[in-house]
Design an enzyme around this catalytic site. Structure first.
Site, PDB file in Angstrom:
ATOM      1  N   ASP A 144       0.773  -0.951   0.005  1.00  0.00           N
ATOM      2  CA  ASP A 144       0.189  -0.005  -0.267  1.00  0.00           C
ATOM      3  C   ASP A 144       1.104   1.151  -0.173  1.00  0.00           C
ATOM      4  OD1 ASP A 144      -2.539   1.689   0.748  1.00  0.00           O
ATOM      5  OD2 ASP A 144      -1.973   1.178   2.042  1.00  0.00           O
TER       6      ASP A 144
ATOM      7  N   ASP B 180      -0.509   5.236   1.464  1.00  0.00           N
ATOM      8  CA  ASP B 180      -0.127   6.115   2.132  1.00  0.00           C
ATOM      9  C   ASP B 180      -0.455   5.548   3.956  1.00  0.00           C
ATOM     10  OD1 ASP B 180      -1.521   8.846   0.899  1.00  0.00           O
ATOM     11  OD2 ASP B 180      -2.548   6.899  -0.240  1.00  0.00           O
TER      12      ASP B 180
ATOM     13  N   HIS C 139     -10.669   9.284   5.946  1.00  0.00           N
ATOM     14  CA  HIS C 139      -8.739   9.453   5.925  1.00  0.00           C
ATOM     15  C   HIS C 139      -8.318  10.298   7.205  1.00  0.00           C
ATOM     16  CE1 HIS C 139      -9.216   7.089   2.464  1.00  0.00           C
ATOM     17  NE2 HIS C 139     -10.242   7.926   1.591  1.00  0.00           N
TER      18      HIS C 139
END
Length: 296
Positions: A25, A27, A182
């Site tokens: 992944d 972020d 997020h």
């Protein structure tokens, strides 16, 4: 069975020794905001020297592939090819190319809830976008799909228009991902695509097809381009409900890094509750810790 064990020492050398490749992944794993995780660029260089394939899978739909490649370079990750990067935007474009209903001589349009990066990825795939001046003159094409991505300008008017299109039972509803929120640098949260998709689903009474993690569809996109044995591949991520669940669903060995969203205590709580698909096989404090398992 996954037990959320710390990956270090002999176990680390054994796991990396057996692995042919690693899916990362982005972020919270490779970087946070505009800062690379310390040691992350060096890890990727070491993996390349060791002959381990590295691929990158992101639910972030805000950037088209070329823009994402530029971000890698800007943050110090050199020597990567754009073909190694898989985003939910790229996979959504692939799915719509495959499944968009309508006759070949009258291709339908896609109504997009999302930003310019998502739109650019769809245009690159040859898809027509509702309201796009680049679609040319003449009658507007029929909208045959609604795509929900990350949209900072989501509004009631957009929701109403999406629902109007979805009254057509042949109109597809697709979401790039279900990430509910997020994290921001100040410790607060911003709504994610999952929150927007839930609004569209609730208002329209339709269920979205989801292309991003933890959907195995993203792995299908990868294996169309790369030969991967999931039993010899690591999935490294920072979010239990997306990255780790994705890894389990696709048969990979899962590694949680603690530089992003999920905490070790959450993984241990899932383990105690018997929710093993949300429990990583291993965890590390940072992906830089993996470097110790690679031979010079």
């Amino acid at each position: 069975m996954a037990r959320c064990e710390r990956l270090r020492g002999a176990a680390l050398r054994d796991v990396l020794g057996r692995a042919q490749g690693v899916l990362f992944d982005c972020d919270g794993v490779l970087w946070n905001g505009e800062r690379a995780v310390p040691g992350a660029p060096e890890l990727l260089e070491r993996l390349a020297r060791a002959g381990k394939a590295a691929l990158f899978v992101s639910n972030n739909s805000r950037r088209a592939r070329p823009e994402l490649a530029l971000r890698f370079a800007r943050l110090g990750f050199g020597g990567l090819r754009a073909e190694q990067l898989f985003s939910s935007a790229l996979c959504a474009a692939r799915l719509l190319r495959q499944r968009l209903p309508g006759p070949p001589d009258a291709p339908g349009a896609v109504f997009v809830l999302g930003g310019e990066g998502l739109r650019a990825e769809l245009r690159a795939a040859g898809l027509r976008l509702a309201g796009d001046p680049s679609a040319g003159d003449g009658a507007a094409p029929r909208v045959r799909a609604v795509l929900v991505g990350y949209d900072e300008h989501f509004s009631f008017a957009k929701l109403r228009e999406a629902c109007a299109h979805l009254r057509d039972p042949e109109c597809l509803l697709v979401a790039t991902d279900r990430d509910p929120w997020h994290p921001l640098s100040d410790g607060s949260r911003t709504p994610g695509t999952g929150s927007l998709a839930a609004a569209v689903e609730t208002a329209s009474g339709r269920q979205a097809l989801v292309v991003g993690k933890p959907s195995p569809y993203m792995f299908e996109c990868i294996t169309e381009n790369f030969s991967i044995d999931p039993a010899r591949t690591l999935m490294v991520g920072d979010r239990l409900e997306t990255d780790i669940l994705f890894g389990h669903r696709c048969g990979m060995t899962t590694v949680l890094t603690l530089t992003g969203v999920s905490r070790l205590e959450e993984a241990q709580a899932y383990l105690a509750a018997g929710q093993h698909d949300l429990v990583p096989h291993y965890y590390v404090e940072s992906i830089a810790d993996l470097t110790e398992g690679l031979e010079d």
